[in-house]
Design a protein around this motif. Structure first.
Motif, PDB file in Angstrom:
ATOM      1  N   GLN A 124       0.796  -1.215   0.000  1.00 41.42           N
ATOM      2  CA  GLN A 124       0.000   0.000   0.000  1.00 41.42           C
ATOM      3  C   GLN A 124       0.833   1.271   0.000  1.00 41.42           C
ATOM      4  OE1 GLN A 124      -3.265  -0.274  -0.369  1.00 41.42           O
ATOM      5  NE2 GLN A 124      -3.096  -2.508  -0.301  1.00 41.42           N
ATOM      6  N   VAL A 125       1.973   1.238   0.680  1.00 41.19           N
ATOM      7  CA  VAL A 125       2.814   2.441   0.772  1.00 41.19           C
ATOM      8  C   VAL A 125       3.806   2.500  -0.392  1.00 41.19           C
ATOM      9  CG1 VAL A 125       4.451   3.719   2.194  1.00 41.19           C
ATOM     10  CG2 VAL A 125       2.554   2.483   3.279  1.00 41.19           C
ATOM     11  N   LEU A 126       4.547   1.430  -0.588  1.00 41.36           N
ATOM     12  CA  LEU A 126       5.565   1.414  -1.640  1.00 41.36           C
ATOM     13  C   LEU A 126       5.018   0.950  -2.990  1.00 41.36           C
ATOM     14  CD1 LEU A 126       8.556  -0.104   0.387  1.00 41.36           C
ATOM     15  CD2 LEU A 126       8.042   2.302  -0.045  1.00 41.36           C
ATOM     16  N   HIS A 127       3.852   0.332  -2.997  1.00 41.41           N
ATOM     17  CA  HIS A 127       3.201  -0.129  -4.235  1.00 41.41           C
ATOM     18  C   HIS A 127       4.128  -1.045  -5.044  1.00 41.41           C
ATOM     19  CE1 HIS A 127      -0.058   2.706  -3.507  1.00 41.41           C
ATOM     20  NE2 HIS A 127       0.839   3.658  -3.332  1.00 41.41           N
ATOM     21  N   LEU A 128       4.665  -2.048  -4.365  1.00 46.83           N
ATOM     22  CA  LEU A 128       5.604  -2.964  -5.003  1.00 46.83           C
ATOM     23  C   LEU A 128       4.978  -4.299  -5.373  1.00 46.83           C
ATOM     24  CD1 LEU A 128       8.773  -2.430  -2.781  1.00 46.83           C
ATOM     25  CD2 LEU A 128       8.225  -1.359  -4.957  1.00 46.83           C
ATOM     26  N   LYS A 129       3.696  -4.453  -5.123  1.00 47.83           N
ATOM     27  CA  LYS A 129       3.060  -5.733  -5.429  1.00 47.83           C
ATOM     28  C   LYS A 129       3.155  -6.038  -6.923  1.00 47.83           C
ATOM     29  CE  LYS A 129      -1.211  -8.347  -4.652  1.00 47.83           C
ATOM     30  NZ  LYS A 129      -0.500  -9.426  -3.943  1.00 47.83           N
ATOM     31  N   ASP A 130       3.452  -7.306  -7.235  1.00 44.50           N
ATOM     32  CA  ASP A 130       3.620  -7.777  -8.604  1.00 44.50           C
ATOM     33  C   ASP A 130       4.736  -7.043  -9.330  1.00 44.50           C
ATOM     34  OD1 ASP A 130       1.921  -9.945  -8.925  1.00 44.50           O
ATOM     35  OD2 ASP A 130       0.183  -8.714  -9.349  1.00 44.50           O
ATOM     36  N   THR A 131       5.821  -6.783  -8.604  1.00 47.60           N
ATOM     37  CA  THR A 131       7.041  -6.250  -9.214  1.00 47.60           C
ATOM     38  C   THR A 131       8.230  -7.030  -8.668  1.00 47.60           C
ATOM     39  OG1 THR A 131       7.462  -4.580  -7.493  1.00 47.60           O
ATOM     40  CG2 THR A 131       6.034  -3.937  -9.336  1.00 47.60           C
ATOM     41  N   LEU A 132       9.328  -7.004  -9.402  1.00 51.02           N
ATOM     42  CA  LEU A 132      10.528  -7.696  -8.941  1.00 51.02           C
ATOM     43  C   LEU A 132      11.102  -7.062  -7.680  1.00 51.02           C
ATOM     44  CD1 LEU A 132      12.445  -8.510 -12.254  1.00 51.02           C
ATOM     45  CD2 LEU A 132      11.053 -10.028 -10.849  1.00 51.02           C
ATOM     46  N   TRP A 133      10.834  -5.767  -7.491  1.00 46.28           N
ATOM     47  CA  TRP A 133      11.354  -5.097  -6.304  1.00 46.28           C
ATOM     48  C   TRP A 133      10.733  -5.649  -5.026  1.00 46.28           C
ATOM     49  CZ3 TRP A 133      15.705  -2.840  -6.913  1.00 46.28           C
ATOM     50  CH2 TRP A 133      16.005  -2.180  -8.093  1.00 46.28           C
ATOM     51  N   ALA A 134       9.560  -6.246  -5.125  1.00 50.96           N
ATOM     52  CA  ALA A 134       8.951  -6.872  -3.955  1.00 50.96           C
ATOM     53  C   ALA A 134       9.725  -8.106  -3.512  1.00 50.96           C
ATOM     54  CB  ALA A 134       7.499  -7.248  -4.255  1.00 50.96           C
ATOM     55  N   LEU A 135      10.487  -8.684  -4.426  1.00 53.08           N
ATOM     56  CA  LEU A 135      11.325  -9.825  -4.091  1.00 53.08           C
ATOM     57  C   LEU A 135      12.733  -9.417  -3.679  1.00 53.08           C
ATOM     58  CD1 LEU A 135      10.334 -12.144  -7.099  1.00 53.08           C
ATOM     59  CD2 LEU A 135       9.329 -12.080  -4.808  1.00 53.08           C
ATOM     60  N   ILE A 136      13.092  -8.153  -3.953  1.00 49.69           N
ATOM     61  CA  ILE A 136      14.465  -7.697  -3.700  1.00 49.69           C
ATOM     62  C   ILE A 136      14.566  -6.847  -2.436  1.00 49.69           C
ATOM     63  CG2 ILE A 136      16.352  -6.280  -4.622  1.00 49.69           C
ATOM     64  CD1 ILE A 136      15.442  -7.096  -7.431  1.00 49.69           C
ATOM     65  N   LEU A 137      13.764  -5.789  -2.361  1.00 51.80           N
ATOM     66  CA  LEU A 137      13.925  -4.807  -1.289  1.00 51.80           C
ATOM     67  C   LEU A 137      13.668  -5.345   0.117  1.00 51.80           C
ATOM     68  CD1 LEU A 137      12.471  -1.557  -2.911  1.00 51.80           C
ATOM     69  CD2 LEU A 137      14.841  -2.297  -2.723  1.00 51.80           C
ATOM     70  N   PRO A 138      12.661  -6.207   0.337  1.00 53.76           N
ATOM     71  CA  PRO A 138      12.445  -6.686   1.712  1.00 53.76           C
ATOM     72  C   PRO A 138      13.637  -7.447   2.306  1.00 53.76           C
ATOM     73  CG  PRO A 138      10.492  -7.095   0.392  1.00 53.76           C
ATOM     74  CD  PRO A 138      11.568  -6.641  -0.556  1.00 53.76           C
ATOM     75  N   MET A 139      14.513  -7.965   1.457  1.00 54.15           N
ATOM     76  CA  MET A 139      15.667  -8.728   1.944  1.00 54.15           C
ATOM     77  C   MET A 139      16.988  -8.000   1.739  1.00 54.15           C
ATOM     78  SD  MET A 139      14.592 -12.489   0.480  1.00 54.15           S
ATOM     79  CE  MET A 139      16.106 -13.216   1.104  1.00 54.15           C
ATOM     80  N   TYR A 198      18.467 -15.048  -1.432  1.00 55.41           N
ATOM     81  CA  TYR A 198      17.622 -14.659  -2.567  1.00 55.41           C
ATOM     82  C   TYR A 198      17.248 -15.872  -3.417  1.00 55.41           C
ATOM     83  CZ  TYR A 198      18.027  -9.599  -1.958  1.00 55.41           C
ATOM     84  OH  TYR A 198      17.926  -8.319  -1.484  1.00 55.41           O
ATOM     85  N   TRP A 199      18.189 -16.764  -3.630  1.00 55.28           N
ATOM     86  CA  TRP A 199      17.919 -17.917  -4.490  1.00 55.28           C
ATOM     87  C   TRP A 199      16.857 -18.834  -3.871  1.00 55.28           C
ATOM     88  CZ3 TRP A 199      19.449 -19.091  -9.371  1.00 55.28           C
ATOM     89  CH2 TRP A 199      19.184 -20.390  -9.816  1.00 55.28           C
ATOM     90  N   ASN A 200      16.900 -19.005  -2.562  1.00 55.21           N
ATOM     91  CA  ASN A 200      15.979 -19.933  -1.899  1.00 55.21           C
ATOM     92  C   ASN A 200      14.683 -19.272  -1.437  1.00 55.21           C
ATOM     93  OD1 ASN A 200      17.749 -22.167  -2.090  1.00 55.21           O
ATOM     94  ND2 ASN A 200      18.897 -21.449  -0.311  1.00 55.21           N
ATOM     95  N   ASP A 201      14.534 -17.984  -1.669  1.00 58.01           N
ATOM     96  CA  ASP A 201      13.345 -17.287  -1.166  1.00 58.01           C
ATOM     97  C   ASP A 201      12.102 -17.674  -1.955  1.00 58.01           C
ATOM     98  OD1 ASP A 201      11.847 -15.268   0.320  1.00 58.01           O
ATOM     99  OD2 ASP A 201      11.864 -14.129  -1.553  1.00 58.01           O
ATOM    100  N   TRP A 202      11.071 -18.025  -1.249  1.00 53.58           N
ATOM    101  CA  TRP A 202       9.771 -18.301  -1.851  1.00 53.58           C
ATOM    102  C   TRP A 202       8.643 -17.568  -1.120  1.00 53.58           C
ATOM    103  CZ3 TRP A 202       6.237 -20.270   1.549  1.00 53.58           C
ATOM    104  CH2 TRP A 202       6.740 -20.869   2.703  1.00 53.58           C
ATOM    105  N   PHE A 203       8.906 -17.157   0.124  1.00 48.82           N
ATOM    106  CA  PHE A 203       7.848 -16.590   0.949  1.00 48.82           C
ATOM    107  C   PHE A 203       7.390 -15.231   0.431  1.00 48.82           C
ATOM    108  CE2 PHE A 203       6.274 -14.510   4.895  1.00 48.82           C
ATOM    109  CZ  PHE A 203       5.221 -15.380   5.132  1.00 48.82           C
ATOM    110  N   ASN A 204       8.338 -14.396   0.005  1.00 49.22           N
ATOM    111  CA  ASN A 204       7.961 -13.082  -0.526  1.00 49.22           C
ATOM    112  C   ASN A 204       7.133 -13.214  -1.802  1.00 49.22           C
ATOM    113  OD1 ASN A 204       9.148 -11.374   1.417  1.00 49.22           O
ATOM    114  ND2 ASN A 204      11.164 -11.662   0.501  1.00 49.22           N
ATOM    115  N   ALA A 205       7.448 -14.205  -2.625  1.00 51.20           N
ATOM    116  CA  ALA A 205       6.636 -14.437  -3.822  1.00 51.20           C
ATOM    117  C   ALA A 205       5.227 -14.876  -3.445  1.00 51.20           C
ATOM    118  CB  ALA A 205       7.303 -15.489  -4.701  1.00 51.20           C
ATOM    119  N   LEU A 206       5.121 -15.659  -2.381  1.00 50.65           N
ATOM    120  CA  LEU A 206       3.796 -16.085  -1.918  1.00 50.65           C
ATOM    121  C   LEU A 206       2.958 -14.896  -1.471  1.00 50.65           C
ATOM    122  CD1 LEU A 206       1.932 -18.508  -1.150  1.00 50.65           C
ATOM    123  CD2 LEU A 206       3.013 -18.468   1.105  1.00 50.65           C
ATOM    124  N   LEU A 207       3.604 -13.889  -0.899  1.00 54.55           N
ATOM    125  CA  LEU A 207       2.880 -12.732  -0.376  1.00 54.55           C
ATOM    126  C   LEU A 207       2.578 -11.694  -1.455  1.00 54.55           C
ATOM    127  CD1 LEU A 207       4.802 -12.074   2.970  1.00 54.55           C
ATOM    128  CD2 LEU A 207       2.565 -13.153   2.706  1.00 54.55           C
TER     129      LEU A 207
END
Length: 286
Positions: A124-139, A198-207
């Motif tokens: 809602q704040v960063l509007h990163l849903k359905d972007t690659l940055w949602a998989l990068i920035l949180p980690m 990053y390679w093993n991350d799946w949880f951020n993609a789930l969210l």
């Protein structure tokens, strides 16, 4: 004595390599043969059906590989940059607010806002849903890695930093031309941790990821396994008994492990070479 040490090291290496090699063998085992004869080092019957089943969605698999590789490379570089800059700042005694920022990093190791606030900020704040940055920035930032690099930077001789200041170099020039080349062992260690994360991350993609073109590899393999488990559990009620019987349940799991870990296993020796080289780089010249 050297012969004994070589034998011991060879045995330890074999113990480390054998589990992955065994998983590869099981992934090429026929499903019915595996169910009847159990896990064997030399299967009664070989089969590539598990890989054929996974590669039925070949284009999606390739896209997921591309997403994972992109996220891993960009995320690792970005993480190393921000972590090294943050750690170098709080490692310098001349930085006035180093205690505050050290506490700020340490505080996040002990407390966090939780999943719901994080989800709200990202979507809602960063509007990163359905972007690659949602998989990068949180980690991208990790307080534990910051503390490791801060300790490493503190171990560098002050004479090197002072020599750069005497030559008229700015803080960024000192950091880029003096500190970073001497910090290759620490950067290699943190870079390896970030790469695996990053390679093993799946949880951020789930969210955060609903777009099938942005699904990373780990998440896609989990979705395939979930779909397979759903078919097996509901085979009797849905009339899909024949389909469920033909599914490579166990061997496909082994194939997923090979597909998920294979690139990292193959690439690790190249990273290890630079890692070992970094251990010997950097010293004061008299």
């Amino acid at each position: 004595m050297n012969l004994i040490l070589n034998v011991v090291v060879a045995i330890c290496a074999l113990i480390c390599v054998f589990p992955f090699a065994f998983v590869v063998i099981l992934s090429f085992t026929d499903e019915k043969s595996l169910a009847y004869h159990g896990y064997r080092l030399i299967p009664e019957k070989w089969s590539t059906y598990a890989y054929e089943y996974l590669f039925q969605n070949g284009s999606q698999l390739l896209r997921s590989y591309g997403v994972t590789i992109t996220v891993t490379v960009v995320g690792t570089v970005l993480s190393l940059l921000v972590i090294a800059l943050y750690a170098y700042g709080i490692s310098r005694s001349s930085f006035k607010y180093r205690s505050f920022f050290s506490f700020l990093a340490l505080f996040t190791m002990l407390f966090n806002g939780g999943l719901v606030p994080t989800f709200i900020v990202v979507t809602q704040v960063l509007h990163l849903k359905d972007t690659l940055w949602a998989l990068i920035l949180p980690m991208a930032m990790n307080a534990f890695y910051i503390m490791i690099m801060r300790t490493f930077f503190k171990g560098l001789p002050d004479g090197i930093i002072e020599s750069g200041k005497i030559d008229g170099a700015s803080e960024f020039q000192i950091f880029a031309r003096i500190v970073l080349p001497l910090s290759l062992p620490g950067l290699a260690t943190i870079g390896l941790f970030c790469t695996l994360g990053y390679w093993n991350d799946w949880f951020n993609a789930l969210l955060y990821i609903d777009n099938p073109d942005l699904v990373p590899l780990q998440s896609m393999l989990m979705r395939i396994e979930s779909s397979m488990a759903f078919i097996l559990q509901n085979a009797k009620n849905s009339g899909l008994g024949s389909v469920a019987a033909s599914l490579p349940q166990e061997t496909s799991r082994m194939a997923m492990v090979v597909l998920a870990t294979g690139p990292i296993v193959l690439a690790y020796p190249f990273f290890q070479r630079f890692f070992i080289q970094g251990l010997t780089v950097g010293s004061l010249k008299e």
